[in-house]
Write a protein that holds these residues in place. Structure first.
Motif, PDB file in Angstrom:
ATOM      1  N   GLN A   1      -7.073  24.577   8.084  1.00  0.00           N
ATOM      2  CA  GLN A   1      -7.566  25.586   9.023  1.00  0.00           C
ATOM      3  C   GLN A   1      -6.602  25.755  10.197  1.00  0.00           C
ATOM      4  N   GLY A   2      -6.084  24.639  10.719  1.00  0.00           N
ATOM      5  CA  GLY A   2      -5.121  24.722  11.813  1.00  0.00           C
ATOM      6  C   GLY A   2      -3.838  25.399  11.389  1.00  0.00           C
TER       7      GLY A   2
ATOM      8  N   MET B   1     -11.670  20.821  13.188  1.00  0.00           N
ATOM      9  CA  MET B   1     -11.091  21.702  12.183  1.00  0.00           C
ATOM     10  C   MET B   1     -10.158  20.905  11.275  1.00  0.00           C
TER      11      MET B   1
ATOM     12  N   LEU C   1      -0.620  22.452  17.838  1.00  0.00           N
ATOM     13  CA  LEU C   1      -1.832  23.236  17.609  1.00  0.00           C
ATOM     14  C   LEU C   1      -2.667  22.691  16.447  1.00  0.00           C
TER      15      LEU C   1
ATOM     16  N   LEU D   1     -10.795  31.887  18.775  1.00  0.00           N
ATOM     17  CA  LEU D   1      -9.475  31.594  18.220  1.00  0.00           C
ATOM     18  C   LEU D   1      -8.809  32.809  17.583  1.00  0.00           C
TER      19      LEU D   1
ATOM     20  N   PHE E   1     -11.822  27.561  21.872  1.00  0.00           N
ATOM     21  CA  PHE E   1     -12.528  26.715  20.902  1.00  0.00           C
ATOM     22  C   PHE E   1     -14.037  26.732  21.126  1.00  0.00           C
TER      23      PHE E   1
ATOM     24  N   LEU F   1      -4.320  29.071  11.058  1.00  0.00           N
ATOM     25  CA  LEU F   1      -4.290  29.731  12.368  1.00  0.00           C
ATOM     26  C   LEU F   1      -2.851  30.002  12.792  1.00  0.00           C
TER      27      LEU F   1
ATOM     28  N   TYR G   1     -11.117  19.397  17.566  1.00  0.00           N
ATOM     29  CA  TYR G   1     -12.345  20.193  17.615  1.00  0.00           C
ATOM     30  C   TYR G   1     -13.025  20.284  16.244  1.00  0.00           C
TER      31      TYR G   1
ATOM     32  N   CYS H   1      -6.436  21.434  16.853  1.00  0.00           N
ATOM     33  CA  CYS H   1      -7.578  21.920  16.084  1.00  0.00           C
ATOM     34  C   CYS H   1      -8.381  20.755  15.500  1.00  0.00           C
TER      35      CYS H   1
END
Length: 427
Positions: free
Chosen positions: A274-275, A270, A261, A331, A324, A278, A268, A265
């Motif tokens: 940030q990933g 990120m 994951l 998300l 996304f 999440l 995209y 991220c």
């Protein structure tokens, strides 16, 4: 350890302190297992290792983590929980610290794949099942939910911090922090974790005073225990239904989302923090979801619970590629929906294994079922990495993972609907 019992003075059952110690052990192991996902991009940048190469080490780690389960449960029966766990934690801390010196892919496979994978496999779900069946007669589902939720809490505590360290200081300080966390729990196990309630002049929590005292002591070889239990359980349909449904569970959680994951991220735009945040948010919701699942498994049909868990997880994974593209709710909605269901499957699965195979055999049987879970995770970790390398996107992997969950939702409805196996009669 009678000094610890005198310290709490009978204010609560010592089994709850045992749960607290095991929770911290599982938390440290969960943080260790989550670390390679934070290291994936930094290793790619420093050494030029592809995601498929790093995924290979992670898949070996995941596979050994699962395959150790039945042997760890058998070793705990033969040698005791405390000595088995102390050896595993020392190996885990030493292996993680040693990885700060690695410079070649084979070293990562050897250290993070073999050493760390094997040692974390001892501090895993089979440990939880052993402690729950030894220390509790009532509230087993709730306690199993609490211990299982420690994996989510491990992500919550470690991932954002580790991702921030990796982003600002590189990956080497990350492994030193994780090694230190694993070393900290060693004295807790050494001084606060007894083998069984009888060692503290207690009965399991909720057991009637006139119930016969069961002995968990065996002099049989752990290999004989593990393979003998497998030979018995593999002759029953329920074992394979449990095994393959948990194979899919592992493929759709640790193997795919847990491993990829953060990198997904990054595709995209990120950042790693940030990933990781999440994943940590999903960990918060799973802490509640898995604990609630344990409470529900004490009260409702485990097959029905698993049907809903797998079905809803499959739908959430099919939604992930589209999340996304949704600006605000995309998300966060996935994090809430998927997070509540992350490993909520564990308490009902343990309940079904105990119902089918009996209190004594269930931890080892469940160890083999967890092996299926981690083989599925290894399959997904490597497969998703290869699909990403060849297609440049994780979308196909998301759809395959979601579809498998829908298959599992149908499989679980057939568990424990036939005759009782030999194991349950003998337990």
């Amino acid at each position: 350890m009678n000094w610890a019992a005198r310290l709490i003075g009978g204010r609560f059952h010592y089994g709850w302190l045992t749960v607290a110690v095991v929770f911290l052990v599982l938390l440290a192991a969960a943080g260790t297992r989550a670390t390679p996902s934070v290291m994936m991009v930094p290793l790619e940048h420093q050494f030029g290792w592809s995601r498929a190469t790093v995924s290979l080490a992670i898949s070996v780690n995941i596979a050994l983590y699962g395959l150790m389960g039945p042997f760890a449960a058998a070793a705990m029966q033969r040698f005791g929980v405390r000595p088995t766990l102390l050896i595993a934690l020392a190996t885990m801390a030493g292996g993680v610290a040693l990885s700060s010196l690695m410079t070649h892919p084979w070293q990562m496979v050897l250290i993070w794949g073999v050493m760390v994978g094997g040692s974390t496999g001892v501090a895993a779900l089979s440990l939880s099942a052993t402690v729950v069946t030894r220390w509790f007669t009532t509230h087993r589902g709730l306690v199993m939910g609490i211990l299982t939720a420690s994996s989510a809490t491990g992500q919550l505590v470690f991932l954002p911090m580790l991702a921030a360290i990796a982003e600002h200081h590189g990956w080497k300080p990350v492994v030193l922090v994780v090694a230190g966390a694993a070393a900290i729990v060693l004295p807790l196990v050494a001084f606060l974790l007894p083998e069984r309630p009888a060692d503290m002049a207690l009965r399991p929590y909720g057991e009637p005073a006139d119930a016969p005292v069961a002995s968990n002591v065996t002099k049989q070889n752990p290999l004989a225990i593990a393979f003998g239990t497998l030979a018995m359980a593999s002759k029953t349909r329920d074992f394979w239904l449990l095994f393959f449904s948990f194979f899919i569970c592992g493929a759709s959680t640790n193997g795919y989302v847990g491993t990829h994951l953060i990198a997904m991220c990054g595709d995209y735009g990120m950042t790693e923090v940030q990933g990781a945040s999440l994943l940590a948010a999903m960990g918060i919701f799973d802490l509640f979801g898995t604990t609630l699942s344990g409470w529900l498994s004490d009260r409702f049909n485990s097959r029905v619970l698993l049907f809903w868990y797998y079905g809803l997880r499959g739908l959430s994974l099919m939604y992930l590629p589209h999340a996304f593209g949704i600006d605000f709710f995309g998300l966060p909605l996935f994090a809430v929906f998927y997070g509540l269901d992350w490993i909520a499957t564990v308490p009902p699965t343990v309940r079904l294994a105990t119902d089918v195979y009996g209190k004594e055999s269930a931890p080892v049987v469940f160890g083999w079922v967890v092996a299926g879970h981690q083989l599925g995770a290894a399959f997904a970790a490597l497969g998703a990495g290869m699909l990403r390398a060849s297609l440049g996107t994780y979308t196909v992997a998301s759809m395959i993972s979601g579809g498998l969950c829908l298959v599992a939702a149908v499989i679980v409805l057939r568990i424990n609907r036939g005759e009782r196996p030999v194991a349950a009669q003998a337990a």
